[in-house]
Structures are given as C-alpha cells and as structure tokens.
Design a protein around this motif. Structure first.
Motif, PDB file in Angstrom:
ATOM      1  N   SER A  93       0.833  -1.199   0.000  1.00 54.46           N
ATOM      2  CA  SER A  93       0.000   0.000   0.000  1.00 54.46           C
ATOM      3  C   SER A  93       0.871   1.254   0.000  1.00 54.46           C
ATOM      4  O   SER A  93       1.825   1.363   0.781  1.00 54.46           O
ATOM      5  CB  SER A  93      -0.908   0.012   1.227  1.00 54.46           C
ATOM      6  OG  SER A  93      -1.613   1.234   1.307  1.00 54.46           O
ATOM      7  N   MET A  94       0.510   2.184  -0.889  1.00 55.90           N
ATOM      8  CA  MET A  94       1.185   3.490  -0.947  1.00 55.90           C
ATOM      9  C   MET A  94       0.214   4.603  -0.553  1.00 55.90           C
ATOM     10  O   MET A  94       0.499   5.781  -0.780  1.00 55.90           O
ATOM     11  CB  MET A  94       1.707   3.742  -2.350  1.00 55.90           C
ATOM     12  CG  MET A  94       2.975   2.990  -2.697  1.00 55.90           C
ATOM     13  SD  MET A  94       4.461   3.889  -2.240  1.00 55.90           S
ATOM     14  CE  MET A  94       4.457   5.173  -3.506  1.00 55.90           C
ATOM     15  N   SER A  95      -0.943   4.242   0.012  1.00 55.37           N
ATOM     16  CA  SER A  95      -1.949   5.260   0.357  1.00 55.37           C
ATOM     17  C   SER A  95      -1.334   6.352   1.219  1.00 55.37           C
ATOM     18  O   SER A  95      -1.576   7.545   1.003  1.00 55.37           O
ATOM     19  CB  SER A  95      -3.126   4.607   1.080  1.00 55.37           C
ATOM     20  OG  SER A  95      -3.792   3.713   0.231  1.00 55.37           O
ATOM     21  N   ARG A  96      -0.557   5.944   2.223  1.00 56.71           N
ATOM     22  CA  ARG A  96       0.241   6.896   3.001  1.00 56.71           C
ATOM     23  C   ARG A  96       1.658   6.817   2.465  1.00 56.71           C
ATOM     24  O   ARG A  96       2.339   5.814   2.608  1.00 56.71           O
ATOM     25  CB  ARG A  96       0.209   6.532   4.486  1.00 56.71           C
ATOM     26  CG  ARG A  96       1.023   7.456   5.372  1.00 56.71           C
ATOM     27  CD  ARG A  96       0.371   8.786   5.573  1.00 56.71           C
ATOM     28  NE  ARG A  96      -0.898   8.655   6.310  1.00 56.71           N
ATOM     29  CZ  ARG A  96      -1.734   9.655   6.497  1.00 56.71           C
ATOM     30  NH1 ARG A  96      -1.468  10.848   5.972  1.00 56.71           N
ATOM     31  NH2 ARG A  96      -2.867   9.472   7.162  1.00 56.71           N
ATOM     32  N   TYR A 104      -2.716   9.744  -0.134  1.00 56.67           N
ATOM     33  CA  TYR A 104      -3.217   9.835  -1.511  1.00 56.67           C
ATOM     34  C   TYR A 104      -3.375   8.428  -2.076  1.00 56.67           C
ATOM     35  O   TYR A 104      -2.490   7.907  -2.762  1.00 56.67           O
ATOM     36  CB  TYR A 104      -2.246  10.659  -2.364  1.00 56.67           C
ATOM     37  CG  TYR A 104      -2.723  10.874  -3.788  1.00 56.67           C
ATOM     38  CD1 TYR A 104      -3.965  11.442  -4.054  1.00 56.67           C
ATOM     39  CD2 TYR A 104      -1.934  10.501  -4.862  1.00 56.67           C
ATOM     40  CE1 TYR A 104      -4.416  11.624  -5.345  1.00 56.67           C
ATOM     41  CE2 TYR A 104      -2.361  10.695  -6.176  1.00 56.67           C
ATOM     42  CZ  TYR A 104      -3.609  11.249  -6.408  1.00 56.67           C
ATOM     43  OH  TYR A 104      -4.049  11.430  -7.692  1.00 56.67           O
ATOM     44  N   PRO A 105      -4.520   7.766  -1.806  1.00 55.92           N
ATOM     45  CA  PRO A 105      -4.713   6.377  -2.243  1.00 55.92           C
ATOM     46  C   PRO A 105      -4.628   6.163  -3.751  1.00 55.92           C
ATOM     47  O   PRO A 105      -4.305   5.056  -4.192  1.00 55.92           O
ATOM     48  CB  PRO A 105      -6.121   6.048  -1.723  1.00 55.92           C
ATOM     49  CG  PRO A 105      -6.344   6.991  -0.586  1.00 55.92           C
ATOM     50  CD  PRO A 105      -5.635   8.248  -0.979  1.00 55.92           C
ATOM     51  N   ALA A 106      -4.927   7.191  -4.556  1.00 57.03           N
ATOM     52  CA  ALA A 106      -4.927   7.006  -6.013  1.00 57.03           C
ATOM     53  C   ALA A 106      -3.559   6.621  -6.546  1.00 57.03           C
ATOM     54  O   ALA A 106      -3.452   6.050  -7.648  1.00 57.03           O
ATOM     55  CB  ALA A 106      -5.422   8.283  -6.696  1.00 57.03           C
ATOM     56  N   ILE A 107      -2.505   6.888  -5.768  1.00 55.66           N
ATOM     57  CA  ILE A 107      -1.153   6.554  -6.237  1.00 55.66           C
ATOM     58  C   ILE A 107      -0.932   5.048  -6.284  1.00 55.66           C
ATOM     59  O   ILE A 107       0.006   4.557  -6.916  1.00 55.66           O
ATOM     60  CB  ILE A 107      -0.086   7.226  -5.339  1.00 55.66           C
ATOM     61  CG1 ILE A 107       1.254   7.330  -6.082  1.00 55.66           C
ATOM     62  CG2 ILE A 107       0.079   6.478  -4.022  1.00 55.66           C
ATOM     63  CD1 ILE A 107       2.294   8.144  -5.336  1.00 55.66           C
ATOM     64  N   ASN A 108      -1.815   4.287  -5.609  1.00 53.30           N
ATOM     65  CA  ASN A 108      -1.673   2.830  -5.623  1.00 53.30           C
ATOM     66  C   ASN A 108      -1.800   2.245  -7.028  1.00 53.30           C
ATOM     67  O   ASN A 108      -1.306   1.142  -7.288  1.00 53.30           O
ATOM     68  CB  ASN A 108      -2.731   2.196  -4.717  1.00 53.30           C
ATOM     69  CG  ASN A 108      -2.399   2.350  -3.250  1.00 53.30           C
ATOM     70  OD1 ASN A 108      -1.277   2.076  -2.819  1.00 53.30           O
ATOM     71  ND2 ASN A 108      -3.362   2.823  -2.469  1.00 53.30           N
ATOM     72  N   LYS A 109      -2.467   2.956  -7.921  1.00 51.57           N
ATOM     73  CA  LYS A 109      -2.638   2.416  -9.273  1.00 51.57           C
ATOM     74  C   LYS A 109      -1.297   2.292 -10.002  1.00 51.57           C
ATOM     75  O   LYS A 109      -0.919   1.180 -10.406  1.00 51.57           O
ATOM     76  CB  LYS A 109      -3.619   3.276 -10.057  1.00 51.57           C
ATOM     77  CG  LYS A 109      -3.991   2.724 -11.430  1.00 51.57           C
ATOM     78  CD  LYS A 109      -5.087   3.570 -12.076  1.00 51.57           C
ATOM     79  CE  LYS A 109      -5.515   3.030 -13.426  1.00 51.57           C
ATOM     80  NZ  LYS A 109      -6.599   3.837 -14.041  1.00 51.57           N
TER      81      LYS A 109
END
Length: 809
Positions: A93-96, A104-109
């Motif tokens: 997870s990169m949400s944090r 920024y959860p959208a960076i998980n894509k």
C-alpha cells in the motif's frame, strides 16, 4: 514405388514445414496474450465494484486472464475477507506515502502496476495489457491491436477535463508538453510500452501531487482544487516523457447518464459519476462503506424496467442513453446475484426484478457487444484526415449572436467572444449589431467582436411599436441578404451566454431539415389556442430556443417567417395573457420566441431537442452531463453572493478600466455534504469567474493603466463610416482589416519565394544535365582513343570503360 513413396514423404514434409512456418507467423503477427488489470484497496467500497467488473469480464468474454492489484496496509489485510472475489496479486500500500506521509490512495494504481511488472510471473508471459478502473462494466471484448494499438502507440479513452495538458502545468512537469494526451479510464498498450511507462507514471504522479502551488482548478481542471487527479496527470506527463502517444477514442467508453453519438455502441461503462433515470438515481459515493457483497441476497435499488423507460422518454436518441444506464445497473446487480449464490447464500425469494434478471429478454439486451473494427479503422483514418485537412472533414460552421449599441450588451459580448475562443468552437463568430443612426455615432464598442451592422428595428418602422427583441430575427435576415458565406450550418446564440465547449451539428445530429435546439418549456402557447391562431401546423410547434443549430438553406427559408411571425404575435395584444403565453408579465415580451417556434412550424422544421447543451447557472445539473453553454439570463447566487445581469444594465463595465463583477466564492469554501447543491454551485462559480476573466483580459488588451484606476478610456481607433440603412455598411473592425491585409502580404511573399526557388531549381537541374552530358562526351572520346591504341586486346568497349572506371574509383 520407391520414387512414389519418396515423393509423398517430401510432400508431407513440405506441408509440415509450411504449417509450422504459418503458425509462427500467426504468433508474430497477432499475439493473443492479453492480460487485464485493475487496482483496488481493501475496502467494502471496492469489493462490490470488483464483483461487478469481474462478472462483466466473464459475461463479455474478454480474452486472457484478469488480475486485481490489491493494495492493503498490514492492519487492513488482517481483517480483510474478500480475497476470493477475483484473481488477486497483492501489492504494497502506498496510500500513506512512505517518504512524504501524504495521504493519496490514487497513487496505488501506478505503484501497483510497477510492483506487478517487477514481481509477477504473469507479466513475463503477456504481450498486451488492458488497464481498467474498478468502477467499470465491460460490455464486449477489448482487443488492443484491433482498436489500433501498436508498439509505441497505446489506445485510450478521452479525458477532456485534463486541461493541464494545454497550459503551464504540462510545461512544468514534462520536457515534451506537446506530446501530452488528455486520456485515461480505458488504457490498452503493449507490455514493452508499459514497462517503459510505469516507473515514469509513478514518478510524475508523486511530482504533480507535491506541486501544491499548481493544484488550482484553473490549471488542473480539478473542481475541488485538491490535487486529487494527480495520478491522471502522472499518466499523461509520464507518457509524454517516454514518447508514448495514443490513439484516442471518445465513443467506446461512456459514463451512464450520457447519450452516445448516433450509431455508436460503447463497450465499456464507467459509472464514476451519479446518474439517474426518471425518479431513480445511483451514485457510487453513497455506497462507500456498503458491505452489500457480504449481505446475502441484498441488491442495489433496481432501476426502471425497459418498458417504463419507454414511457419516461419519447425521444429515441435520449432513450438510448437511458437504456444504457439501466443496463449498467442491472449488470452490476446480476453480478451480485451470481456472487451471493457462489458464497452459499439461501435461494432468494421470488421478485419481478429477479425474474427479469434471469429472463431471456435481459440476456438478449445484455448480450456481448462486438466492436466493428473495420468501422473503427475507418474512423481512425477519418480522424487522421481531419487533422490533416481540418477544413474539409466536417461541414463549415458560423456562429451568430445579436446585440444592440448599448453598454449592457458590451460586457456580455466580451464574455461570449472570450469563451468562444476558449471553447474550441469551429468556424468564425459574428456579432449582429443593431443600432440607430444616433446610437452608432456615439458607440464605443466597435472593437469588441467581428461585427455585421444592421438597421435597428427596436422602434418598428411601420407600427411604431417599441420592441428591441425583434432585432434578433431582423438581424439574421439582414445578414443572410447582405453577406456571402460558405458555412453549411449556422449556430445562433444569445449575448448573455458563456461557451464551455464546441456546439457542432455532427455532435448533436443536426441535418438539413432537422435543426437542433434547447428546451424552453415555458412556451405553453405551443399547446393552446395561440399556436392554432398563428400557424397552420400547430402540431409541429416545438418549445425551443436559446441555442439553435440550423442548416444554412433551412435558415434562408425560415428567417423571413421568423421575423413575420414575431411581428404577428407582437401585434396580437388580445393574447398577451399569461395563460396563453406563459409570459409572467403578460406584456408580449417573448413574442420573438413564439415567432421562432411558429415560423419553424410553418415550414415543418421539427427540432432535435437537446437538454445536455444549455444550463442556467443556479439550476441543479443532471448528473454526468457536460453542458456546453451557460445562459445567465436569470438571477443566481451562492450564500451572500449573487449575480443578476439586469442589475448591470446601466453600468459601463466594458469601457471602465479594470471594472468587473463581484467575485464568486472560492470552490474550496463550498459545503460538500449535498452533492447536487455542490455541483450546482460549482457551475455558478465557473460562470462568474469566466465573465471576470474575460473582462480582465479585455481591459488588458485595451491597455488600461497598471495602477488599477477605473477611469474610462476610449476604445481602439476605428474608421469613420457613414451608416446607411439601405446599403451594406463597411466593417469597422480595424483588427480584422489589418489581419486580412497581413495574410495577403504573407501569401504574396510566399508565392514570390516559391517562384524563386522553382526557378533556381530548374536552372540548377539544367546545369547538372549539361555537366553530365559533357562528361559522357569526354568519356566516349577517351574510350575511342584507347581502342585505337590497343587493337589486339580483344576487350569490348563496355568492358574497358567499366574497368577504367573501377580503377579511377
């Protein structure tokens, strides 16, 4: 026999070699290894979306495997119960953000795709990748190479709101801003392109997310101004950096609530925006913490049945959009039914809706849709041709709007013309300016727009009736009679409008004999005795106005009827009453609008009525509709701020330096609790900001003093023109004249240069030919001399000359 056996053996061997070779060529030419990816997090919100997407994936027979990239924190993973919902590849997870701490959860894509490429064995056995969002429903197979994707050129859906590709945002974040494509949603590309792109996609997402100074709506198009679409810009800027271009399509992916272009069959739903059908509506945000996947036999509220949709909407084109909306919702619910059965839920109680979902009718309505790839390739060729020959790929358009010699219309003109240039509206725009002799002598706004001057009809020359609205049909008729145009379609607007995007006949289905307009429901005279009195075809009376798209030949026949019927209704004082006209003032003020409707009825011009073109600021927009026009004819406001054009009737806003309207509230100050109110207020803010921006640039162009003083300045210098009502007046736009003159000089100089270059080329060619002929003559003399000196060699002349040439080389 041995010879026969040998022959057969050789034949079989040749066939085997041919088959093997053919199969190798097939693998090389059409690699069938496709993999579909989508990114989610460990939340109920994404679980029901996953069920819908994976169900539609199987139903649409999408080739190749599908993988869910699941981003979970350690705590989320411990409690997560949806691992069996889809084939899953877990990613960190990169949400944090691990370095900046930014949430920024959208960076998980992009981060998930980078991780998949590096650690998944599937990534080593694939040629093409299709990337989707979780909130999508597939209707038919997505085959990248059939859609036109190739190495170095991905296929993508159009995201027109990514305005950062056109402004300084792209210049800040990519070395190649001209390669920035406004795309997203549906992505299909070769695996080699994805390997090159993915790290840059992630890096540029981080870069844009950290650039808080440029999160503003005017730079990003993000209505919240919070940097939420940084990942989308990360993709576009990353692709530009690695030189990945796109074949962009606006038709294959559609938001439910939108209406597709005639003849278009989308193969992908993206239900990212709220949508409605009649009194039923759906918004994914209302189900953010909905555990519907784990609640046996619970479904989303069912939409209307197809027969009910037919009763809701009579227009076949708009009805098509509603059918797509209910199909999206029904497919999502069907996926839940299948999922609940698979998890061992008890058999649900019978209901009419469940019976419909299992019926042959529903199966037929939702059968797999296949793209006509030949048509797609032709479309790409047409689009390429449109880029090469923009003036011949679509019919020419000319936009008209009518005003009077009044400061009240001057600031409206500034706003409309400014928005015209920003909107991408094809063709030119002309202001039809109605002035009396006295008004024209003192008028100061000649430079505000390309202008055609027409006699004023505000005071009717025969009846003496004071009715300025009649200038609109009178001006259009005058323009048709006095101006030569090569435009095939005419778009007619009002001055109190702001364009947000192009209005074209091919986008809305206008044809010769079929104009397009927007609804004016208050014209009740189309339904009562008023229409019966004033037209022979009352059943053909359409309650329309505001925006008009009409073929030039229809307009030539119609304009005189428009003017005549306006005069006729205006003279019919006996039927001014509100119960006849809908005019709340009962003063005959909307006679011109009835003149339009009754005139069109006389010619049996039936309109395509489009509700998705125009909106009044202050009205609640339909979910998902991208309106192309603001019509600020009515008062609108937000909290303590409001705007009413009538309050500025006597204020010279355009000719007073740095004068502007009160600034609307900033979008960040709006309440987000009520979605409909939020969208309404955002549009109101956009309209107010557009007017003030246009005025600011107008004052800057007028060279107002930098000290901010509001003193009145004279407009640009214009030629003195004697106005005669019985002859065509000379245009007063000096800027137009100088522009035309400059283009003629440029054309002349180009012709001179071309002639000069041609002459030099011909002269050089003649000199070159002369030198070649001379050298050949010398060579022939040399050969003859050699042959005389060596009579016994036995070598031919050709052999000797070739030998000498090779020695010289």
């Amino acid at each position: 026999m041995r010879i026969l056996a040998s022959s057969v053996l050789l034949f079989l061997l040749a066939v085997m070699m041919y088959v093997t070779r053919s199969s190798e060529l097939m693998v090389q030419e059409a690699p069938w290894r496709i993999h579909t990816l989508f990114s989610v997090e460990c939340q109920d919100y994404f679980d029901w979306q996953t069920v819908g997407l994976v169900h539609s994936y199987h139903k649409a027979q999408q080739p190749g495997p599908i993988t869910r990239l699941l981003s979970c924190t350690k705590e989320e993973r411990q409690h997560y119960k949806g691992m069996r919902l889809a084939p899953t590849f877990e990613v960190p997870s990169m949400s944090r953000h691990p370095k900046t701490g930014d949430w920024y959860p959208a960076i998980n894509k992009p981060a998930g795709i980078v991780h998949w490429l590096k650690h998944s064995k599937d990534a080593e056995n694939v040629d093409w990748v299709v990337i989707l969002d979780a909130d999508m429903i597939i209707r038919g197979p997505i085959i990248p190479w059939e859609l036109g994707a190739e190495k170095g050129k991905a296929f993508a859906a159009y995201y027109g709101y990514l305005i950062g590709c056109d402004n300084m945002l792209a210049q800040l974040h990519t070395k190649h801003p001209k390669f920035c494509d406004k795309v997203g949603g549906l992505l299909a590309m070769h695996i080699d392109d994805l390997r090159a792109l993915a790290p840059m996609w992630l890096s540029k997402t981080e870069e844009v997310r950290e650039d808080r100074a440029h999160w503003g709506t005017n730079l990003t198009g993000d209505i919240y101004g919070q940097g939420w679409i940084s990942e989308m810009y990360g993709y576009s800027f990353g692709a530009a950096e690695v030189g990945l271009r796109h074949k962009i399509n606006e038709d294959l992916m559609i938001y439910p609530g939108y209406v597709p272009r005639p003849g278009v069959e989308p193969i992908l739903f993206h239900y990212g925006l709220p949508f409605k059908v009649g009194n039923w509506s759906f918004s994914k945000l209302e189900h953010h913490e909905d555990g519907i996947v784990y609640d046996c036999n619970r479904l989303f509220p069912p939409p209307p049945f197809p027969k009910e949709v037919e009763m809701i909407e009579s227009n076949p084109h708009d009805r098509c959009g509603l059918f797509l909306s209910i199909e999206c919702m029904n497919t999502l619910n069907e996926g839940l039914v299948v999922h609940h059965a698979a998890m061992g839920c008890p058999k649900p109680h019978w209901s009419k809706y469940l019976s419909f979902l299992k019926s042959k009718t529903f199966s037929e309505l939702t059968k797999t849709k296949y793209v006509d790839y030949r048509k797609m390739r032709n479309l790409f060729m047409e689009e390429k041709k449109a880029l090469d020959e923009p003036r011949t790929s679509h019919p020419k358009i000319h936009t008209l709007f009518s005003t009077e010699c009044s400061t009240y219309f001057d600031w409206q003109t500034v706003g409309l013309v400014h928005s015209f240039h920003l909107s991408g509206q094809p063709g030119n725009i002309t202001r039809l300016l109605s002035c009396t002799d006295v008004d024209l002598k003192n008028y100061r706004g000649h430079d505000l727009a390309p202008t055609h001057y027409v006699p004023s009809m505000s005071r009717h020359p025969l009846t003496g009736d004071w009715y300025p609205a009649i200038n609109k049909p009178a001006a259009v008729l005058h323009w048709l009679n006095h101006v030569e145009t090569d435009a095939e379609f005419i778009v007619i607007l009002d001055a109190d409008m702001i364009l947000r995007g192009p209005i074209t006949p091919w986008a809305y289905g206008a044809e010769r004999g079929i104009p397009v307009s927007t609804p004016y429901e208050y014209l009740i005279g189309c339904d009562n005795v008023l229409a019966k009195i004033h037209t022979r075809n009352p059943e053909a009376c359409d309650k329309v106005g505001g925006v008009i798209i009409m073929h030039i030949e229809d307009l030539r026949k119609f304009a005189l009827f428009w003017l005549h019927k306006t005069e006729e209704v205006r003279a019919d004082k006996a039927h001014y009453a509100t119960n006849f006209t809908g005019d709340i003032y009962s003063s005959g003020w909307i006679s011109e609008m009835y003149g339009y409707s009754f005139g069109a009825a006389e010619l049996n011009l039936k309109h395509i009525v489009r509700r998705d073109i125009l909106i009044y600021p202050g009205y609640v927009p339909e979910p998902g509709v991208n309106y192309k026009v603001f019509h600020y004819g009515l008062r609108f406001g937000i909290g303590n701020w409001s705007f009413d054009k009538a309050e500025w009737r006597n204020t010279d806003v355009a000719n007073s330096c740095w004068m502007k309207f009160p600034e609307p509230p900033h979008p960040s100050n709006l309440s987000t609790t009520e979605e409909k109110a939020l969208q309404r207020d955002l549009l109101s803010i956009e309209c107010g900001q557009a007017l003030n921006q246009a005025l600011h640039l107008h004052h800057k162009r007028r060279k107002c003093p930098l000290d901010g003083s509001t003193k009145s300045l004279p407009p640009f210098e214009t030629k003195e023109v004697a106005y005669k009502t019985h002859r065509i007046p000379v245009s007063k736009s000096s800027s137009n004249t100088s522009s035309l003159r400059g283009s003629k000089i440029l054309d002349k100089s180009l012709k001179i240069w071309m002639i000069g270059i041609w002459a030099i080329s011909v002269l050089g060619f003649l000199v070159f030919i002369s030198m070649v002929l001379s050298s050949r003559k010398v060579e022939n003399l040399r050969i003859k001399t050699v042959r005389k000196k060596n009579p016994s060699t036995g070598l031919s002349v050709k052999h000797l000359s070739n030998k000498e040439t090779s020695l010289e080389a």
